[in-house]
Design a protein around this motif. Structure first.
Motif, PDB file in Angstrom:
ATOM      1  N   PRO A 241      37.393  44.269  43.153  1.00 37.55           N
ATOM      2  CA  PRO A 241      37.918  43.244  42.895  1.00 37.55           C
ATOM      3  C   PRO A 241      38.490  43.028  41.406  1.00 37.55           C
ATOM      4  O   PRO A 241      39.428  42.798  41.058  1.00 37.55           O
ATOM      5  CB  PRO A 241      36.933  42.300  43.274  1.00 37.55           C
ATOM      6  CG  PRO A 241      36.113  42.647  44.297  1.00 37.55           C
ATOM      7  CD  PRO A 241      36.056  43.867  43.996  1.00 37.55           C
TER       8      PRO A 241
ATOM      9  N   ILE B 237      41.184  45.266  40.306  1.00 34.24           N
ATOM     10  CA  ILE B 237      42.469  44.659  41.098  1.00 34.24           C
ATOM     11  C   ILE B 237      42.893  43.420  40.300  1.00 34.24           C
ATOM     12  O   ILE B 237      44.190  43.222  39.794  1.00 34.24           O
ATOM     13  CB  ILE B 237      42.137  44.389  42.704  1.00 34.24           C
ATOM     14  CG1 ILE B 237      41.937  45.844  43.398  1.00 34.24           C
ATOM     15  CG2 ILE B 237      43.428  43.619  43.090  1.00 34.24           C
ATOM     16  CD1 ILE B 237      41.556  45.619  44.715  1.00 34.24           C
ATOM     17  N   LEU B 238      42.136  42.682  39.871  1.00 36.57           N
ATOM     18  CA  LEU B 238      42.468  41.494  39.336  1.00 36.57           C
ATOM     19  C   LEU B 238      42.955  41.915  37.997  1.00 36.57           C
ATOM     20  O   LEU B 238      43.980  41.286  37.485  1.00 36.57           O
ATOM     21  CB  LEU B 238      41.149  40.441  39.156  1.00 36.57           C
ATOM     22  CG  LEU B 238      40.511  40.146  40.294  1.00 36.57           C
ATOM     23  CD1 LEU B 238      39.630  38.888  40.224  1.00 36.57           C
ATOM     24  CD2 LEU B 238      41.508  39.562  41.426  1.00 36.57           C
TER      25      LEU B 238
ATOM     26  N   ILE C 160      50.123  40.215  42.715  1.00 35.69           N
ATOM     27  CA  ILE C 160      50.063  38.920  43.047  1.00 35.69           C
ATOM     28  C   ILE C 160      51.262  38.414  43.335  1.00 35.69           C
ATOM     29  O   ILE C 160      52.152  37.839  42.573  1.00 35.69           O
ATOM     30  CB  ILE C 160      49.366  38.162  41.624  1.00 35.69           C
ATOM     31  CG1 ILE C 160      48.114  38.911  41.300  1.00 35.69           C
ATOM     32  CG2 ILE C 160      49.093  36.711  41.970  1.00 35.69           C
ATOM     33  CD1 ILE C 160      47.527  38.283  40.185  1.00 35.69           C
TER      34      ILE C 160
ATOM     35  N   ASP D 199      47.950  34.209  46.835  1.00 37.23           N
ATOM     36  CA  ASP D 199      47.473  35.206  46.507  1.00 37.23           C
ATOM     37  C   ASP D 199      46.738  34.627  44.946  1.00 37.23           C
ATOM     38  O   ASP D 199      45.706  35.026  44.877  1.00 37.23           O
ATOM     39  CB  ASP D 199      48.389  36.486  46.049  1.00 37.23           C
ATOM     40  CG  ASP D 199      48.712  37.004  46.977  1.00 37.23           C
ATOM     41  OD1 ASP D 199      48.389  36.858  48.133  1.00 37.23           O
ATOM     42  OD2 ASP D 199      49.676  37.932  46.885  1.00 37.23           O
TER      43      ASP D 199
ATOM     44  N   VAL E 145      43.476  32.919  45.521  1.00 31.16           N
ATOM     45  CA  VAL E 145      42.507  33.789  45.951  1.00 31.16           C
ATOM     46  C   VAL E 145      41.903  34.498  45.034  1.00 31.16           C
ATOM     47  O   VAL E 145      40.858  34.500  44.765  1.00 31.16           O
ATOM     48  CB  VAL E 145      43.105  34.830  47.010  1.00 31.16           C
ATOM     49  CG1 VAL E 145      42.113  36.011  47.313  1.00 31.16           C
ATOM     50  CG2 VAL E 145      43.256  34.267  48.379  1.00 31.16           C
ATOM     51  N   VAL E 146      42.612  35.003  43.891  1.00 35.67           N
ATOM     52  CA  VAL E 146      42.246  35.476  42.828  1.00 35.67           C
ATOM     53  C   VAL E 146      41.375  34.849  41.752  1.00 35.67           C
ATOM     54  O   VAL E 146      40.221  35.173  41.615  1.00 35.67           O
ATOM     55  CB  VAL E 146      43.605  36.069  41.809  1.00 35.67           C
ATOM     56  CG1 VAL E 146      43.093  36.493  40.215  1.00 35.67           C
ATOM     57  CG2 VAL E 146      44.306  37.107  42.443  1.00 35.67           C
TER      58      VAL E 146
ATOM     59  N   VAL F 293      37.927  34.310  43.811  1.00 34.72           N
ATOM     60  CA  VAL F 293      37.147  35.628  43.836  1.00 34.72           C
ATOM     61  C   VAL F 293      36.363  35.757  42.186  1.00 34.72           C
ATOM     62  O   VAL F 293      35.449  36.241  42.126  1.00 34.72           O
ATOM     63  CB  VAL F 293      37.853  36.658  44.095  1.00 34.72           C
ATOM     64  CG1 VAL F 293      37.201  37.987  43.772  1.00 34.72           C
ATOM     65  CG2 VAL F 293      38.209  36.667  45.846  1.00 34.72           C
TER      66      VAL F 293
END
Lengths: 240, 240, 240, 240
Positions: free
Chosen positions: B111, B114-115, B134, B139, B142-143, B146
């Protein structure tokens, strides 16, 4: 005048064999590294880097199953640490048993992950995802067999490590009690695995009587016998 | 005659609990191996060995995002090192908190990658590549969720490690101050994560007012409060 | 009466800072684990388990390229070991420089593998295999740039580690000489990388004059200056 | 009056060079991490997480082949541990030989896995699975060559480590005997590998006389000479 009451301390660090060095041996370093890798590969699925933010959110649903398998493997690591902190040697029998434990852990990393993720999927009614499904009753038998075999074999290694301590003779009554207790825990754990395997193989898996299929899994409640039996064995060994 | 002025030293190595052994415990060895492995898998994308020189040049564009996630994870490793150098034990609570930290780091490796890579892609207007995008406002929520959850949970482990030190009692005023300061830093960090999560969930994400969408991310400037608040808490505990 | 001639010993273990503990610090454990993983992933291509005996024989043709990249990375590991054995601390600057070194190594693992395997393919006229090809002259420029950047950046970390030693002051003349020599080696290595990059960028890559294309690579023969210059710098610092 | 009978102890821990520190050197830490990682990648096939319970059961059939290759690699790790426990230094020759051993182990992880899994498949008449098949007689020659080369090269590293001890001179008669014995074991092992390679290359592989094809493999029974020859060499060195 009585000696200082060290023999009544109950903390985890209370007992340490006199010749036990504080530094890590290479066997310990090896075991730690292998466990750390196994857990890393358990959690990080190398193949499935999420490709979208939605995938990412979905991937986090695997976390409960990861946490369960992480906990089981970390528990075996901790058993090894506990043994080696108190009695650890890197003689040949201990080395072979530790290597066998590492081998079993590596073999069981993915099966554990699969078992727990299909278990979580079944328990959550499919809300938590699983790439594998326990589709048929035969599948369920395989799951019980694989888990029971791995569980018993890993506990066999841990118990074997304590048996080597008993064979070379305990340094004190307290140590004899601790070793006897640990061996009792191991015996209960191995027995539990064997009983679960036997139930899975012998019970008629009949689609109508669904409750039967849970029995081999329920067998693991026998682990609750570990602590009382272990304390009894420890007390006897201290007295004996 | 005043005691030697050890309590005024400010270096990183100034404080060490008296019973603190210099060698690595197995818990530390385990934590180090797992962090090293997590960082390796973060940077080396096992799946995507470049197949042409042009691919190779393109792959190097991932380096800024790698560097950011590497820095975040290395920071948590350093927090664990700093704690264990001063107060580290391998008692059960510390072991469980350290294992939880390792688990969270492993869960958050991909994660984070990805972020940060989608963040760098967004910031560089797409010049820096990202396999994930994103795409929608959902999205983005969610970012934020997380990242905020991972951030707070990992700081919770670090703070918990210092709380175990406070519970067993500090050896000196200086130590009490250091522990209080570290707990204050942790509290600020956890609070920051929680505020960012709350903003992401509660703010109306409206396509017209784009500046709103940055607020949950901006919340992390609250981390600037950590050092002044930490110094105040440390001074109070030293005086108290 | 002269002191025992310890200052004239020249072995690798001759010098060790007085406060230098013999045990590994956690920073060292972390660096070792990361280097070990990087080398493992370098050699073991996780994705390409051979599927036939003929594949297996073909896969062994990658060994020479692996050996070269293994040697380069092991050399950087050894530079870190040599520094930390003599002067190693885990203070903040040394920690940051070591983490930066680990990061660069991880980033450069696959590029190195690719560079050396395409180099070996070119040198062996294609008998040794390479999944990537240096097809065009532009590819060649990229190869020189990537290798030069990585080389210089990693040497910058090593040199920085010795600069922190110089800044805190050397304990003896001999130590001052050793540090000055190591910094001279670093300066030559960084300079070599920069010259190779400059040549790759500035030289006209013309298909007719093929010999020009080898010049940025030939620049690395400048490394031969490292040892004489290092000895001169060491002697000066010991006298000065 | 006779000296205390230390020279008659036969346990694994009986001999330790006087200057030999108990803690792990960084070289040892590096070697341990690399071996642990190699064994992890040996057992955990990253690419093939089973997708159904039936796959899982099938995957467990790989365990015997894993156990064999695990045992071979763990044996080389143990040889390194044994050497480094008694005579280990991290001087340059020992470092280079240890790095070479690590390199060879990494190169041979997948070949070993393939050799043993096709061996188990052949021995079990195909009941145990193998993704690779020894299909032709030429395949068989390649298998013998690859295994023989790896075996001999790894033993060469181990033997080289003991040769460095002999070159610097043994501290006692007992140590001289131990070193001579270890070198004799190494010589037998290297010779066995070379003989197996020679047989594989020179014997006519004729489809009619199938028994001939087993001879290069049978050569490894020569390893039984290792222990008597080693004991003779040890006795001579102790007397000499």
């Amino acid at each position: 005048m009585p000696p200082p009451p060290t023999s009544t301390t109950t903390g985890l660090h209370a007992i340490a064999a006199p010749g036990r060095a504080a530094h890590s041996t290479r066997l310990e370093a090896f075991v730690d590294a292998a466990f750390a890798f196994a857990l890393t590969l358990l959690v990080i699925s190398v193949d499935t880097i999420p490709e979208s933010i939605a995938d990412l959110a979905r991937a986090l649903k695997d976390v409960p199953a990861f946490a369960l398998s992480f906990a089981v493997i970390a528990m075996f690591w901790y058993q090894h640490v506990r043994w080696s902190r108190r009695y650890g040697t890197d003689g040949l029998p201990a080395t072979l048993l530790s290597l066998a434990l590492v081998f079993l852990v590596l073999v069981y990393v993915y099966p554990l992950k699969i078992l727990f993720s299909s278990f979580m999927a079944a328990v959550s009614g499919g809300w938590l995802p699983s790439s594998t499904r326990i589709g048929t009753l035969d599948d369920l038998v395989v799951v019980y067999l694989v888990y029971g075999l791995g569980w018993s074999a890993m506990w066999l290694c841990i118990t074997g490590l304590y048996l080597t301590v008993r064979r070379r003779g305990a340094a004190s009554r307290e140590e004899a009690g601790d070793v006897a207790g640990a061996i009792a825990v191991g015996a209960v754990a191995i027995g539990t695995g064997v009983i679960s395997i036997a139930l899975a193989l012998l019970l008629p898996l009949h689609p109508t009587y669904a409750w039967i299929h849970g029995l081999p899994g329920l067998a693991y409640v026998l682990m609750n016998l570990a602590w009382p039996l272990s304390r009894r064995a420890a007390r006897r060994a201290e007295d004996g």
